[in-house]
Write an enzyme that holds these catalytic residues in place. Structure first.
Site, PDB file in Angstrom:
ATOM      1  N   GLY A 146       0.897  -1.291   0.053  1.00  0.00           N
ATOM      2  CA  GLY A 146      -0.016  -0.034  -0.122  1.00  0.00           C
ATOM      3  C   GLY A 146       0.750   1.302  -0.166  1.00  0.00           C
TER       4      GLY A 146
ATOM      5  N   GLY B 141       0.218  -0.631   6.325  1.00  0.00           N
ATOM      6  CA  GLY B 141      -0.709   0.360   6.430  1.00  0.00           C
ATOM      7  C   GLY B 141      -1.936  -0.327   6.908  1.00  0.00           C
TER       8      GLY B 141
ATOM      9  N   GLY C 189      -6.538  -4.877   2.882  1.00  0.00           N
ATOM     10  CA  GLY C 189      -6.729  -5.572   1.658  1.00  0.00           C
ATOM     11  C   GLY C 189      -7.257  -4.515   0.492  1.00  0.00           C
TER      12      GLY C 189
ATOM     13  N   GLU D 162      -0.197 -10.329   3.806  1.00  0.00           N
ATOM     14  CA  GLU D 162      -0.034  -9.427   4.853  1.00  0.00           C
ATOM     15  C   GLU D 162      -0.361 -10.022   6.110  1.00  0.00           C
ATOM     16  OE1 GLU D 162      -1.000  -5.207   2.397  1.00  0.00           O
ATOM     17  OE2 GLU D 162      -2.488  -6.237   3.285  1.00  0.00           O
TER      18      GLU D 162
END
Length: 220
Positions: free
Chosen positions: A19, A74, A87, A95
């Site tokens: 991100g 993030g 997501g 992640e």
């Protein structure tokens, strides 16, 4: 140095989140690594792996380094208990695996990501392509049992069905608000075609939130 960099010590094994905000951290860490700072990065997506290599960060896979000191990532939404929706960029499965392998998770975000109740941001749910329609129906039935519903759409990219780094598809579900994220997480976990979802509960230890007056540190 920026507050997120203060969390990193020489010799650490650091999960590198995906991100825009997390990638900014990767660039800052890269500048430090090029100056001789000893750190090993474990990327959460192919995109971040390419960025980390370009920035001169020594990278490893999670199989190489299965226990991490820290992950910096993030979030799309953060509630007062540091529960997250993640997501939006499509990397939620890796992640979450990386976050679970790390001793600490530090979230970096802008103040606009702080919410009283999760759910305005669409919740990504990663599903296996096989039987996708059946899985979607199972999700709808499961949500109805706990009193939740909302528009559900298969994520698209360039006019085609979006495919994650692991070859799966993503359903984005817009609830508006999620009164009980834990209950929703358990309901989704119980559906065979669901690989993972974007509710990160009990993983974040610290949030560093940038606002007009500086960076606010929120601890779990």
């Amino acid at each position: 140095p920026p507050p997120a960099l203060d969390e990193v010590r020489p010799g650490m094994r650091v999960g590198l989140g995906s991100g825009r905000t997390a990638e900014h951290f990767v660039r800052l860490l890269g500048a430090r690594a090029r100056g001789g700072f000893d750190v090993t990065g474990v990327p959460t997506s192919e995109r971040v792996a390419a960025l980390a290599r370009a920035e001169g960060i020594r990278i490893a896979t999670l199989d190489d380094e299965p226990v991490l000191d820290l992950v910096v990532d993030g979030a799309d939404e953060i509630d007062p208990q540091l529960r997250l929706i993640k997501g939006g960029g499509g990397a939620l499965l890796r992640e979450k695996i990386v976050a679970t392998a790390a001793k600490r998770m530090v979230v970096v975000a802008e103040a606009g990501k702080l919410v009283d109740t999760l759910g305005a941001f669409p919740l990504p749910v990663e599903i296996v392509p096989f039987g996708a329609i059946a899985t979607q129906i199972a999700i709808e039935r499961s949500l109805a049992k706990i009193g939740l519903d909302g528009p559900m759409r298969r994520r698209q990219a360039d006019g085609r069905c979006y495919v994650t780094d692991n070859g799966n598809h993503i359903l984005d579900i817009t609830f508006g608000r999620i009164p009980d994220p834990g209950r929703l997480a358990r309901a989704l976990d119980a559906i065979p075609g669901v690989i993972e979802h974007g509710l990160f509960i009990g993983l974040a230890t610290v949030a560093l939130v940038a606002g007009e007056t500086g960076v606010k540190r929120i601890s779990a």
